[in-house]
Design an enzyme around this catalytic site. Structure first.
Site, PDB file in Angstrom:
ATOM      1  N   ASP A 203       1.011  -1.259  -0.619  1.00  0.00           N
ATOM      2  CA  ASP A 203      -0.096  -0.226   0.264  1.00  0.00           C
ATOM      3  C   ASP A 203       1.089   1.215  -0.093  1.00  0.00           C
ATOM      4  OD1 ASP A 203      -2.030   1.847   0.208  1.00  0.00           O
ATOM      5  OD2 ASP A 203      -2.267   1.643   2.469  1.00  0.00           O
TER       6      ASP A 203
ATOM      7  N   ASN B 129      -0.304   4.294  -0.324  1.00  0.00           N
ATOM      8  CA  ASN B 129      -1.233   5.747  -0.295  1.00  0.00           C
ATOM      9  C   ASN B 129      -1.451   5.694   1.404  1.00  0.00           C
ATOM     10  OD1 ASN B 129      -3.748   4.328  -0.251  1.00  0.00           O
ATOM     11  ND2 ASN B 129      -4.025   5.824  -2.398  1.00  0.00           N
TER      12      ASN B 129
ATOM     13  N   ASP C 220      -4.467   3.935   2.623  1.00  0.00           N
ATOM     14  CA  ASP C 220      -5.620   3.723   2.909  1.00  0.00           C
ATOM     15  C   ASP C 220      -5.877   2.004   3.493  1.00  0.00           C
ATOM     16  OD1 ASP C 220      -5.208   1.790   0.301  1.00  0.00           O
ATOM     17  OD2 ASP C 220      -6.573   3.147  -0.368  1.00  0.00           O
TER      18      ASP C 220
ATOM     19  N   ASP D 270      -1.468  -1.572  -4.339  1.00  0.00           N
ATOM     20  CA  ASP D 270      -1.851  -0.645  -4.812  1.00  0.00           C
ATOM     21  C   ASP D 270      -0.997  -0.229  -6.328  1.00  0.00           C
ATOM     22  OD1 ASP D 270      -0.066   1.494  -3.617  1.00  0.00           O
ATOM     23  OD2 ASP D 270      -1.815   2.477  -2.682  1.00  0.00           O
TER      24      ASP D 270
ATOM     25  N   ASP E  92      -5.624 -10.627 -15.229  1.00  0.00           N
ATOM     26  CA  ASP E  92      -6.330 -12.053 -15.352  1.00  0.00           C
ATOM     27  C   ASP E  92      -7.356 -11.514 -16.031  1.00  0.00           C
ATOM     28  OD1 ASP E  92      -8.306 -13.124 -13.866  1.00  0.00           O
ATOM     29  OD2 ASP E  92      -6.240 -13.250 -12.490  1.00  0.00           O
TER      30      ASP E  92
ATOM     31  N   ASP F 277      -9.897 -16.043 -15.727  1.00  0.00           N
ATOM     32  CA  ASP F 277     -10.741 -17.209 -14.667  1.00  0.00           C
ATOM     33  C   ASP F 277     -11.604 -17.905 -14.842  1.00  0.00           C
ATOM     34  OD1 ASP F 277     -11.118 -16.666 -11.837  1.00  0.00           O
ATOM     35  OD2 ASP F 277     -12.963 -15.646 -12.663  1.00  0.00           O
TER      36      ASP F 277
ATOM     37  N   GLU G 205      -7.529 -20.880 -16.121  1.00  0.00           N
ATOM     38  CA  GLU G 205      -8.509 -21.240 -14.906  1.00  0.00           C
ATOM     39  C   GLU G 205      -9.692 -22.417 -14.946  1.00  0.00           C
ATOM     40  OE1 GLU G 205     -10.335 -20.347 -10.638  1.00  0.00           O
ATOM     41  OE2 GLU G 205     -10.481 -19.719 -12.058  1.00  0.00           O
TER      42      GLU G 205
ATOM     43  N   HIS H 285      -4.528 -17.215  -4.604  1.00  0.00           N
ATOM     44  CA  HIS H 285      -5.598 -16.793  -3.601  1.00  0.00           C
ATOM     45  C   HIS H 285      -6.829 -16.963  -3.806  1.00  0.00           C
ATOM     46  CE1 HIS H 285      -6.946 -15.584  -7.723  1.00  0.00           C
ATOM     47  NE2 HIS H 285      -7.529 -15.227  -7.266  1.00  0.00           N
ATOM     48  N   ASP H 286      -6.736 -18.098  -4.116  1.00  0.00           N
ATOM     49  CA  ASP H 286      -8.043 -18.818  -3.875  1.00  0.00           C
ATOM     50  C   ASP H 286      -7.536 -20.048  -3.144  1.00  0.00           C
ATOM     51  OD1 ASP H 286      -9.333 -17.188  -5.326  1.00  0.00           O
ATOM     52  OD2 ASP H 286      -9.510 -18.874  -6.663  1.00  0.00           O
TER      53      ASP H 286
HETATM   54  C1  NOJ Z   1     -12.023 -18.369  -9.718  1.00  0.00           C
HETATM   55  C2  NOJ Z   1     -11.271 -17.016  -8.566  1.00  0.00           C
HETATM   56  O1  NOJ Z   1      -9.854 -17.397  -8.412  1.00  0.00           O
HETATM   57  C3  NOJ Z   1     -11.984 -17.042  -7.714  1.00  0.00           C
HETATM   58  O2  NOJ Z   1     -11.568 -15.593  -7.091  1.00  0.00           O
HETATM   59  C4  NOJ Z   1     -13.616 -15.650  -7.954  1.00  0.00           C
HETATM   60  O3  NOJ Z   1     -13.711 -15.979  -6.920  1.00  0.00           O
HETATM   61  C5  NOJ Z   1     -13.900 -16.278  -8.882  1.00  0.00           C
HETATM   62  N1  NOJ Z   1     -13.022 -17.688  -9.937  1.00  0.00           N
HETATM   63  C6  NOJ Z   1     -15.045 -15.963  -9.483  1.00  0.00           C
HETATM   64  O4  NOJ Z   1     -14.963 -14.492 -10.036  1.00  0.00           O
END
Ligand code: NOJ
Length: 569
Positions: free
Chosen positions: A21, A23, A25, A29, A98, A199, A255, A328-329
């Site tokens: 980050d 700035n 907040d 970013d 993405d 995605d 993905e 991130h999932d």
């Molecule tokens: C896969 C993404 O990696 C995930 O973070 C997202 O919640 C779902 N697709 C829906 O876009």
């Protein structure tokens, strides 16, 4: 096998909210990313995959896009983006964006138009169906829980949303939708980006009969057979390839939830008519179950080896693998397959990295993985931010299907928020991520686990990743060598070889917190072996190099807890 730059590179994923980050907040970013490019350069990665930074109401942290061609203000401006891209390119780092086109946000102007009337020219951009006996058109459950259809009182019809109700699915049957997507992709390519991570791209084509799915324990139907790898998905991707991808020199990774090896051979075929590679989920789903991923089950090593080896074997020369433990999932890999015990945390992080990076495919590093970050430190529901986790709590804990104590333990273990805690840069407040209040709790272990400390220590996880990346650059066999699994039934060790012409690598990984002893595999002779890398210091570790023959030709290898070693012959 065709040689290409994207087979030889290493990708680093940035989740912008949680990276840096600039700035104050509390939200990461673009300028924060630009500040840290020298750090990425030092690590040695070639490509950054940036999770969405487009304008979005942030119902799903940016995977709900309301304008594909502008930047969400909390991340910065388009000028900040252009500067970041230029600074990446100046350092020889490429940028993969993405691409989220299975759905948009319900606040996207297309959807605002679409829902306004049945006659609107954008009506057919989304998937609208009449109620069936005053109910949803079918029994599908959305990925985030609850029905996959939302009633729209304005026009008395339902729209499909496979994710949250604020993420209506685009209608890919409509050629105008596809044209819009391709034009938008082209616009980003013209800007000079270097690829797309797509995605849930395996879900864009739906069975137009929209049949009910097999009823699950919770009463909802499973949409998978009618959506995942749907009827026209390969046709659409070949079209996208002709219309956009083929015109540029890109890295494309789809993905592909629900992808099988057979399907992957089409998506990522060696002829390059669709995508370069896919993210498969089989290895990450091994600890799933009846209540989706909400449990505290452990991945079984023999099953893990079977899955990963099948992908290695089957795709060789026919398609291309992506290699990942984290994104991130997914919760962080250390609590899942490694150790949190301070005695083994770094050792096991290095072992897992070795196991993955020595396979055939393009490795992906998720921010903080190279520091051995461990996940979240969440005490109650109020600490969670992720829509999937919060919905799951309501679905399972509020209804008494899982006790609140168990469900909290499962969230602490498996929630996606475990990957999304702020990057730990140093030991100053909030790990140096922000000078404000972070949008999600920082793990207090930033005092010990942080980039500054890792950079300062030669034996750190960071420097080990750096070495692995270098090996890939200096040894072609790491990229292109053929893979073979050894000792498939061993419950503790993951052992495999790579072969390229006369050259061979032997990769040994001990997944357990105990010593293991195995015979040197056939054909391997101690006097011909040199150690390429290992996660225990060589001298005095008891791991003589090469392994000492004990009687005649036979030699034994002694592996310490979580030890990894790679030999070359
Ligand atoms: C896969 C993404 O990696 C995930 O973070 C997202 O919640 C779902 N697709 C829906 O876009």
């Amino acid at each position: 096998m065709r040689k290409t730059w994207w087979k030889e590179c290493v990708v680093y994923q940035i989740y912008p909210r949680s990276f840096c980050d600039s700035n104050g907040d509390g939200i990461g970013d673009l300028n924060g990313i630009t500040e840290k490019l020298d750090y990425l350069k030092e690590l040695g990665v070639d490509v950054v995959w940036l999770s969405p930074v487009y304008r979005s109401p942030m119902d799903d942290n940016g995977y709900d896009i309301s304008d594909y061609r502008s930047i969400q203000p909390e991340f910065g401006t388009m000028e900040d983006f252009d500067r970041m891209l230029a600074e990446m390119h100046r350092r020889g780092i490429r940028l993969v964006m993405d691409l989220v086109v299975n759905h948009t946000s319900d606040e996207h102007p297309w959807f605002v138009e679409s829902r306004s009337s049945k006659e609107n020219p954008y009506r057919d951009y989304y998937i609208w169906r009449e109620p069936k006996e005053n109910q949803e058109p079918n029994n599908w459950e959305s990925v985030f829980g609850g029905p996959a259809w939302e009633f729209d009182a304005g026009t008395g019809m339902y729209y499909l949303h496979l994710f949250s109700r604020k993420q209506p699915d685009l209608n890919w049957e409509n050629a105008r939708v596809r044209r819009e997507v391709y034009d938008m992709m082209d616009w980003w390519c013209q800007k000079g980006i270097d690829g797309f991570r797509m995605d849930v791209i395996s879900m864009i084509s739906k069975d137009q009969a929209f049949p009910d799915g097999a009823v699950k324990e919770n009463g909802y139907g499973d949409f998978s057979p009618f959506v995942r790898n749907g009827p026209r998905v390969h046709e659409f991707l070949r079209e996208m390839n002709r219309e956009v991808l083929a015109k540029y020199d890109l890295l494309t990774v789809g993905e592909c939830s629900g992808v099988t090896v057979e399907e992957a051979k089409k998506y990522a075929n060696e002829d390059g008519t669709e995508l370069d590679m896919v993210f498969q989920f089989e290895h990450m789903d091994l600890d799933g179950g009846e209540t989706f991923k909400w449990n505290d089950r452990k991945i079984d090593l023999v099953e893990l080896k079977e899955v990963l080896s099948r992908w290695q074997r089957e795709l060789d020369s026919k398609a291309w693998n992506s290699l990942y433990w984290c994104n991130h999932d997914q919760p962080r890999i250390l609590p899942r397959l490694g150790s949190l015990d301070p005695a083994y945390r770094e050792i096991s992080a290095k072992m897992l990295a070795t196991c993955l990076h020595m396979m055939q495919g393009t490795p992906y590093i998720y921010q903080g993985e190279e520091l051995g970050m461990t996940g979240g430190d969440f005490a109650s529901l109020a600490d969670f931010r992720d829509i999937e986790s919060i919905n799951a709590w309501h679905q399972y804990a509020d209804t008494g299907k899982i006790s609140p104590e168990d469900m909290m333990r499962y969230l602490q273990y498996k929630s996606r928020d475990n990957a999304r805690t702020p990057m730990q840069w140093d030991d100053t407040p909030n790990g140096g991520f922000t000078e404000g209040t972070p949008w999600i709790r920082v793990n207090p272990n930033y005092k010990e686990i942080n980039a500054r400390d890792q950079l300062a220590r030669k034996d750190s996880v960071f420097h080990y990743y750096q070495q692995l990346i270098r090996l890939r650059k200096t040894h072609e066999i790491v990229v292109y060598g053929e893979y073979e699994l050894l000792f498939p039934e061993d419950p503790d060790l993951f052992v495999y070889t790579r072969t390229l012409g006369e050259e061979k690598l032997l990769v040994l990984c001990n997944f357990k917190e105990k010593e293991k002893c195995i015979a040197l595999p056939e054909g391997w002779r101690p006097e011909q072996m040199t150690r390429l890398i290992g996660n225990y210091p060589e001298p005095g570790s008891g791991n003589e190099n090469p392994p000492r023959p004990e009687n005649g030709d036979a030699a034994e290898l002694h592996l310490k807890p979580y030890e990894a070693r790679v030999y070359r012959m």
